[in-house]
Write a protein that holds these residues in place. Structure first.
Motif, PDB file in Angstrom:
ATOM      1  N   GLU A  55       0.882  -1.163   0.000  1.00  0.00           N
ATOM      2  CA  GLU A  55       0.000   0.000   0.000  1.00  0.00           C
ATOM      3  C   GLU A  55       0.921   1.214   0.000  1.00  0.00           C
ATOM      4  O   GLU A  55       1.719   1.380   0.915  1.00  0.00           O
ATOM      5  CB  GLU A  55      -0.882   0.015   1.248  1.00  0.00           C
ATOM      6  N   SER A  56       0.845   2.035  -1.036  1.00  0.00           N
ATOM      7  CA  SER A  56       1.739   3.187  -1.090  1.00  0.00           C
ATOM      8  C   SER A  56       1.171   4.316  -0.258  1.00  0.00           C
ATOM      9  O   SER A  56      -0.035   4.471  -0.111  1.00  0.00           O
ATOM     10  CB  SER A  56       2.010   3.632  -2.521  1.00  0.00           C
ATOM     11  N   GLY A  57       2.075   5.092   0.293  1.00  0.00           N
ATOM     12  CA  GLY A  57       1.679   6.169   1.180  1.00  0.00           C
ATOM     13  C   GLY A  57       2.254   7.497   0.754  1.00  0.00           C
ATOM     14  O   GLY A  57       2.324   7.803  -0.437  1.00  0.00           O
ATOM     15  N   GLU A  58       2.725   8.234   1.722  1.00  0.00           N
ATOM     16  CA  GLU A  58       3.172   9.610   1.525  1.00  0.00           C
ATOM     17  C   GLU A  58       4.409   9.702   0.635  1.00  0.00           C
ATOM     18  O   GLU A  58       5.332   8.910   0.737  1.00  0.00           O
ATOM     19  CB  GLU A  58       3.489  10.214   2.893  1.00  0.00           C
ATOM     20  N   GLU A  59       4.387  10.687  -0.234  1.00  0.00           N
ATOM     21  CA  GLU A  59       5.552  11.024  -1.039  1.00  0.00           C
ATOM     22  C   GLU A  59       6.230  12.227  -0.391  1.00  0.00           C
ATOM     23  O   GLU A  59       5.565  13.099   0.151  1.00  0.00           O
ATOM     24  CB  GLU A  59       5.117  11.378  -2.463  1.00  0.00           C
ATOM     25  N   PHE A  60       7.564  12.284  -0.453  1.00  0.00           N
ATOM     26  CA  PHE A  60       8.287  13.396   0.154  1.00  0.00           C
ATOM     27  C   PHE A  60       9.496  13.745  -0.696  1.00  0.00           C
ATOM     28  O   PHE A  60       9.961  12.946  -1.505  1.00  0.00           O
ATOM     29  CB  PHE A  60       8.705  13.056   1.593  1.00  0.00           C
ATOM     30  N   GLU A  61       9.976  14.948  -0.530  1.00  0.00           N
ATOM     31  CA  GLU A  61      11.135  15.443  -1.276  1.00  0.00           C
ATOM     32  C   GLU A  61      12.416  15.034  -0.559  1.00  0.00           C
ATOM     33  O   GLU A  61      12.503  15.058   0.663  1.00  0.00           O
ATOM     34  CB  GLU A  61      11.088  16.962  -1.406  1.00  0.00           C
ATOM     35  N   LEU A  62      13.425  14.683  -1.344  1.00  0.00           N
ATOM     36  CA  LEU A  62      14.754  14.339  -0.825  1.00  0.00           C
ATOM     37  C   LEU A  62      15.777  15.225  -1.524  1.00  0.00           C
ATOM     38  O   LEU A  62      16.518  14.776  -2.392  1.00  0.00           O
ATOM     39  CB  LEU A  62      15.072  12.873  -1.108  1.00  0.00           C
ATOM     40  N   GLY A  63      15.788  16.463  -1.197  1.00  0.00           N
ATOM     41  CA  GLY A  63      16.702  17.384  -1.848  1.00  0.00           C
ATOM     42  C   GLY A  63      16.148  17.845  -3.184  1.00  0.00           C
ATOM     43  O   GLY A  63      14.979  17.687  -3.492  1.00  0.00           O
ATOM     44  N   SER A  64      17.010  18.381  -4.017  1.00  0.00           N
ATOM     45  CA  SER A  64      16.539  18.997  -5.257  1.00  0.00           C
ATOM     46  C   SER A  64      16.389  18.023  -6.420  1.00  0.00           C
ATOM     47  O   SER A  64      15.743  18.354  -7.409  1.00  0.00           O
ATOM     48  CB  SER A  64      17.480  20.134  -5.655  1.00  0.00           C
ATOM     49  N   HIS A  65      16.968  16.818  -6.335  1.00  0.00           N
ATOM     50  CA  HIS A  65      16.936  15.902  -7.473  1.00  0.00           C
ATOM     51  C   HIS A  65      16.224  14.575  -7.202  1.00  0.00           C
ATOM     52  O   HIS A  65      16.105  13.748  -8.101  1.00  0.00           O
ATOM     53  CB  HIS A  65      18.354  15.592  -7.953  1.00  0.00           C
ATOM     54  N   HIS A  66      15.780  14.358  -5.973  1.00  0.00           N
ATOM     55  CA  HIS A  66      15.194  13.075  -5.599  1.00  0.00           C
ATOM     56  C   HIS A  66      13.853  13.256  -4.887  1.00  0.00           C
ATOM     57  O   HIS A  66      13.578  14.310  -4.331  1.00  0.00           O
ATOM     58  CB  HIS A  66      16.111  12.313  -4.635  1.00  0.00           C
ATOM     59  N   TYR A  67      13.070  12.183  -4.913  1.00  0.00           N
ATOM     60  CA  TYR A  67      11.869  12.116  -4.094  1.00  0.00           C
ATOM     61  C   TYR A  67      11.871  10.763  -3.394  1.00  0.00           C
ATOM     62  O   TYR A  67      12.611   9.850  -3.756  1.00  0.00           O
ATOM     63  CB  TYR A  67      10.591  12.292  -4.927  1.00  0.00           C
ATOM     64  N   GLY A  68      11.053  10.642  -2.367  1.00  0.00           N
ATOM     65  CA  GLY A  68      10.909   9.381  -1.656  1.00  0.00           C
ATOM     66  C   GLY A  68       9.449   9.016  -1.565  1.00  0.00           C
ATOM     67  O   GLY A  68       8.558   9.862  -1.699  1.00  0.00           O
ATOM     68  N   LEU A  69       9.201   7.731  -1.338  1.00  0.00           N
ATOM     69  CA  LEU A  69       7.830   7.240  -1.215  1.00  0.00           C
ATOM     70  C   LEU A  69       7.812   6.158  -0.148  1.00  0.00           C
ATOM     71  O   LEU A  69       8.640   5.243  -0.177  1.00  0.00           O
ATOM     72  CB  LEU A  69       7.370   6.682  -2.563  1.00  0.00           C
ATOM     73  N   PHE A  70       6.887   6.300   0.803  1.00  0.00           N
ATOM     74  CA  PHE A  70       6.671   5.274   1.810  1.00  0.00           C
ATOM     75  C   PHE A  70       5.703   4.243   1.260  1.00  0.00           C
ATOM     76  O   PHE A  70       4.746   4.591   0.569  1.00  0.00           O
ATOM     77  CB  PHE A  70       6.052   5.877   3.078  1.00  0.00           C
ATOM     78  N   ALA A  71       5.919   2.974   1.592  1.00  0.00           N
ATOM     79  CA  ALA A  71       4.993   1.901   1.236  1.00  0.00           C
ATOM     80  C   ALA A  71       4.921   0.950   2.418  1.00  0.00           C
ATOM     81  O   ALA A  71       5.920   0.722   3.106  1.00  0.00           O
ATOM     82  CB  ALA A  71       5.456   1.171  -0.012  1.00  0.00           C
ATOM     83  N   MET A  72       3.729   0.401   2.668  1.00  0.00           N
ATOM     84  CA  MET A  72       3.547  -0.483   3.808  1.00  0.00           C
ATOM     85  C   MET A  72       3.079  -1.858   3.343  1.00  0.00           C
ATOM     86  O   MET A  72       2.286  -1.982   2.409  1.00  0.00           O
ATOM     87  CB  MET A  72       2.509   0.091   4.764  1.00  0.00           C
ATOM     88  N   LYS A  73       3.572  -2.876   4.040  1.00  0.00           N
ATOM     89  CA  LYS A  73       3.077  -4.235   3.803  1.00  0.00           C
ATOM     90  C   LYS A  73       1.878  -4.439   4.727  1.00  0.00           C
ATOM     91  O   LYS A  73       2.029  -4.414   5.940  1.00  0.00           O
ATOM     92  CB  LYS A  73       4.165  -5.261   4.103  1.00  0.00           C
ATOM     93  N   PRO A  74       0.686  -4.605   4.141  1.00  0.00           N
ATOM     94  CA  PRO A  74      -0.513  -4.748   5.006  1.00  0.00           C
ATOM     95  C   PRO A  74      -0.504  -6.055   5.795  1.00  0.00           C
ATOM     96  O   PRO A  74       0.160  -6.985   5.476  1.00  0.00           O
ATOM     97  CB  PRO A  74      -1.660  -4.713   4.005  1.00  0.00           C
TER      98      PRO A  74
END
Length: 74
Positions: A55-74
């Motif tokens: 289940e994908s969750g919140e997306e967040f910025e990781l500096g100027s060239h990257h992004y991150g995404l949280f995902a959970m195993k239900p």
């Protein structure tokens, strides 16, 4: 094989565990990193995570060239 990697991460992660994926922004040209056609945009990544069982969750910025995404195993 990105899908196989996500499926293996799902297999080894405990129920309720969280996966964090860091990726290059797909729309930017940068002097470093993979070519743009090898980068995964956040919509495509969410689809891949869902296919692997996450289940994908919140997306967040990781500096100027990257992004991150949280995902959970239900």
């Amino acid at each position: 094989n990105k899908t196989a990697i996500l499926k293996e991460a799902y297999r080894v992660l405990k129920k309720g565990g969280t996966l964090i994926v860091a990726e290059w922004h797909s729309h930017e040209r940068t002097p470093l990193g993979p070519r743009r056609e090898h980068r995964i945009d956040s919509g495509q990544l969410r689809t891949m995570l869902k296919f692997a069982g996450f289940e994908s969750g919140e997306e967040f910025e990781l500096g100027s060239h990257h992004y991150g995404l949280f995902a959970m195993k239900p």
